[in-house]
Scaffold this motif. Structure first.
Motif, PDB file in Angstrom:
ATOM      1  N   ALA A  65       4.687  18.987 -10.521  1.00 29.51           N
ATOM      2  CA  ALA A  65       5.854  19.737 -10.985  1.00 29.51           C
ATOM      3  C   ALA A  65       6.790  20.083  -9.836  1.00 29.51           C
ATOM      4  O   ALA A  65       7.998  20.201 -10.033  1.00 29.51           O
ATOM      5  CB  ALA A  65       5.408  21.009 -11.701  1.00 29.51           C
ATOM      6  N   PHE A  66       6.272  20.244  -8.644  1.00 28.97           N
ATOM      7  CA  PHE A  66       7.108  20.569  -7.496  1.00 28.97           C
ATOM      8  C   PHE A  66       7.587  19.335  -6.743  1.00 28.97           C
ATOM      9  O   PHE A  66       8.585  19.395  -6.037  1.00 28.97           O
ATOM     10  CB  PHE A  66       6.362  21.507  -6.544  1.00 28.97           C
ATOM     11  N   ILE A  67       6.891  18.224  -6.874  1.00 33.12           N
ATOM     12  CA  ILE A  67       7.289  17.004  -6.171  1.00 33.12           C
ATOM     13  C   ILE A  67       8.381  16.256  -6.922  1.00 33.12           C
ATOM     14  O   ILE A  67       9.299  15.713  -6.311  1.00 33.12           O
ATOM     15  CB  ILE A  67       6.060  16.095  -5.942  1.00 33.12           C
ATOM     16  N   CYS A  68       8.300  16.235  -8.237  1.00 31.49           N
ATOM     17  CA  CYS A  68       9.267  15.490  -9.046  1.00 31.49           C
ATOM     18  C   CYS A  68      10.663  16.105  -8.900  1.00 31.49           C
ATOM     19  O   CYS A  68      10.816  17.325  -8.993  1.00 31.49           O
ATOM     20  CB  CYS A  68       8.839  15.511 -10.501  1.00 31.49           C
ATOM     21  N   PRO A  69      11.695  15.289  -8.671  1.00 33.80           N
ATOM     22  CA  PRO A  69      13.030  15.841  -8.448  1.00 33.80           C
ATOM     23  C   PRO A  69      13.678  16.430  -9.699  1.00 33.80           C
ATOM     24  O   PRO A  69      14.546  17.285  -9.590  1.00 33.80           O
ATOM     25  CB  PRO A  69      13.840  14.654  -7.931  1.00 33.80           C
ATOM     26  N   ASN A  70      13.268  15.993 -10.881  1.00 31.18           N
ATOM     27  CA  ASN A  70      13.876  16.474 -12.113  1.00 31.18           C
ATOM     28  C   ASN A  70      12.866  17.306 -12.890  1.00 31.18           C
ATOM     29  O   ASN A  70      11.881  16.784 -13.407  1.00 31.18           O
ATOM     30  CB  ASN A  70      14.356  15.286 -12.952  1.00 31.18           C
ATOM     31  N   VAL A  71      13.126  18.605 -13.016  1.00 25.55           N
ATOM     32  CA  VAL A  71      12.188  19.503 -13.682  1.00 25.55           C
ATOM     33  C   VAL A  71      12.154  19.252 -15.187  1.00 25.55           C
ATOM     34  O   VAL A  71      11.129  19.457 -15.834  1.00 25.55           O
ATOM     35  CB  VAL A  71      12.504  20.977 -13.355  1.00 25.55           C
ATOM     36  N   TRP A  72      13.245  18.764 -15.759  1.00 23.58           N
ATOM     37  CA  TRP A  72      13.269  18.491 -17.199  1.00 23.58           C
ATOM     38  C   TRP A  72      12.379  17.307 -17.540  1.00 23.58           C
ATOM     39  O   TRP A  72      11.777  17.273 -18.619  1.00 23.58           O
ATOM     40  CB  TRP A  72      14.694  18.266 -17.676  1.00 23.58           C
ATOM     41  N   LYS A  73      12.273  16.344 -16.644  1.00 21.42           N
ATOM     42  CA  LYS A  73      11.366  15.217 -16.839  1.00 21.42           C
ATOM     43  C   LYS A  73       9.918  15.702 -16.835  1.00 21.42           C
ATOM     44  O   LYS A  73       9.101  15.235 -17.626  1.00 21.42           O
ATOM     45  CB  LYS A  73      11.587  14.178 -15.744  1.00 21.42           C
ATOM     46  N   VAL A  74       9.621  16.646 -15.977  1.00 22.93           N
ATOM     47  CA  VAL A  74       8.266  17.214 -15.915  1.00 22.93           C
ATOM     48  C   VAL A  74       7.923  17.890 -17.235  1.00 22.93           C
ATOM     49  O   VAL A  74       6.857  17.666 -17.804  1.00 22.93           O
ATOM     50  CB  VAL A  74       8.149  18.208 -14.740  1.00 22.93           C
ATOM     51  N   TRP A  75       8.843  18.711 -17.728  1.00 25.97           N
ATOM     52  CA  TRP A  75       8.608  19.393 -19.007  1.00 25.97           C
ATOM     53  C   TRP A  75       8.433  18.390 -20.142  1.00 25.97           C
ATOM     54  O   TRP A  75       7.555  18.553 -20.996  1.00 25.97           O
ATOM     55  CB  TRP A  75       9.750  20.354 -19.329  1.00 25.97           C
ATOM     56  N   LEU A  76       9.257  17.362 -20.168  1.00 27.40           N
ATOM     57  CA  LEU A  76       9.169  16.353 -21.222  1.00 27.40           C
ATOM     58  C   LEU A  76       7.831  15.614 -21.176  1.00 27.40           C
ATOM     59  O   LEU A  76       7.187  15.408 -22.212  1.00 27.40           O
ATOM     60  CB  LEU A  76      10.329  15.363 -21.089  1.00 27.40           C
ATOM     61  N   VAL A  77       7.394  15.247 -19.989  1.00 29.83           N
ATOM     62  CA  VAL A  77       6.108  14.551 -19.845  1.00 29.83           C
ATOM     63  C   VAL A  77       4.951  15.476 -20.236  1.00 29.83           C
ATOM     64  O   VAL A  77       4.024  15.050 -20.941  1.00 29.83           O
ATOM     65  CB  VAL A  77       5.944  14.021 -18.402  1.00 29.83           C
ATOM     66  N   TYR A  78       4.994  16.723 -19.822  1.00 34.29           N
ATOM     67  CA  TYR A  78       3.913  17.657 -20.155  1.00 34.29           C
ATOM     68  C   TYR A  78       3.835  17.921 -21.653  1.00 34.29           C
ATOM     69  O   TYR A  78       2.746  17.969 -22.230  1.00 34.29           O
ATOM     70  CB  TYR A  78       4.086  18.972 -19.405  1.00 34.29           C
ATOM     71  N   ILE A  79       4.973  18.078 -22.310  1.00 35.26           N
ATOM     72  CA  ILE A  79       4.969  18.304 -23.756  1.00 35.26           C
ATOM     73  C   ILE A  79       4.480  17.058 -24.486  1.00 35.26           C
ATOM     74  O   ILE A  79       3.680  17.143 -25.427  1.00 35.26           O
ATOM     75  CB  ILE A  79       6.372  18.731 -24.229  1.00 35.26           C
ATOM     76  N   ALA A  80       4.947  15.886 -24.049  1.00 29.67           N
ATOM     77  CA  ALA A  80       4.522  14.645 -24.695  1.00 29.67           C
ATOM     78  C   ALA A  80       3.025  14.407 -24.522  1.00 29.67           C
ATOM     79  O   ALA A  80       2.337  14.028 -25.480  1.00 29.67           O
ATOM     80  CB  ALA A  80       5.317  13.471 -24.121  1.00 29.67           C
ATOM     81  N   LEU A  81       2.505  14.632 -23.324  1.00 28.45           N
ATOM     82  CA  LEU A  81       1.066  14.449 -23.103  1.00 28.45           C
ATOM     83  C   LEU A  81       0.237  15.447 -23.902  1.00 28.45           C
ATOM     84  O   LEU A  81      -0.804  15.093 -24.460  1.00 28.45           O
ATOM     85  CB  LEU A  81       0.743  14.574 -21.612  1.00 28.45           C
ATOM     86  N   THR A  82       0.693  16.679 -23.965  1.00 30.03           N
ATOM     87  CA  THR A  82      -0.033  17.689 -24.728  1.00 30.03           C
ATOM     88  C   THR A  82      -0.094  17.308 -26.199  1.00 30.03           C
ATOM     89  O   THR A  82      -1.165  17.369 -26.826  1.00 30.03           O
ATOM     90  CB  THR A  82       0.621  19.069 -24.559  1.00 30.03           C
ATOM     91  N   LEU A  83       1.032  16.908 -26.769  1.00 35.29           N
ATOM     92  CA  LEU A  83       1.039  16.495 -28.167  1.00 35.29           C
ATOM     93  C   LEU A  83       0.221  15.231 -28.391  1.00 35.29           C
ATOM     94  O   LEU A  83      -0.487  15.110 -29.391  1.00 35.29           O
ATOM     95  CB  LEU A  83       2.478  16.294 -28.641  1.00 35.29           C
ATOM     96  N   LEU A  84       0.310  14.285 -27.471  1.00 35.35           N
ATOM     97  CA  LEU A  84      -0.463  13.050 -27.586  1.00 35.35           C
ATOM     98  C   LEU A  84      -1.969  13.328 -27.567  1.00 35.35           C
ATOM     99  O   LEU A  84      -2.733  12.711 -28.311  1.00 35.35           O
ATOM    100  CB  LEU A  84      -0.092  12.100 -26.440  1.00 35.35           C
ATOM    101  N   PHE A  85      -2.398  14.245 -26.735  1.00 34.91           N
ATOM    102  CA  PHE A  85      -3.828  14.571 -26.652  1.00 34.91           C
ATOM    103  C   PHE A  85      -4.291  15.424 -27.822  1.00 34.91           C
ATOM    104  O   PHE A  85      -5.453  15.374 -28.198  1.00 34.91           O
ATOM    105  CB  PHE A  85      -4.134  15.294 -25.353  1.00 34.91           C
TER     106      PHE A  85
END
Length: 91
Positions: A65-85
């Motif tokens: 979350a701190f390395i990725c330059p775009n915080v919105w991409k982090v949120w999108l990936v985390y929400i997608a992974l959570t829903l997928l799991f």
């Protein structure tokens, strides 16, 4: 030696979003991944190994979350992974 100012986030809101994404979002992904594993493998084995793998996965997600330059991409990936799991867990 202090950090170089050009690498620091200038907005307080972006910094807050990164902290929340790393802590809450990382925990949600980690928890949902272990729920999926508990659905696939014997629950006792998943609970035993989740003490170590959960911390390692959460620490990696917090760091990402701190390395990725775009915080919105982090949120999108985390929400997608959570829903997928979580989808196979509730079906």
């Amino acid at each position: 030696m202090p950090a170089n100012k050009k690498y620091l986030t200038k907005s307080g809101w972006i910094r807050l979003l990164r902290i929340l994404a790393g802590t809450i979002g990382g925990y949600a992904v980690m928890f949902s991944a272990h729920l999926l594993l508990a659905k696939i493998f014997p629950q006792k084995n998943v609970i035993i190994t989740s003490f170590i793998t959960g911390y390692i996965l959460w620490a990696f997600l917090l760091l990402w979350a701190f390395i990725c330059p775009n915080v919105w991409k982090v949120w999108l990936v985390y929400i997608a992974l959570t829903l997928l799991f979580l989808i196979p867990y509730f079906i």
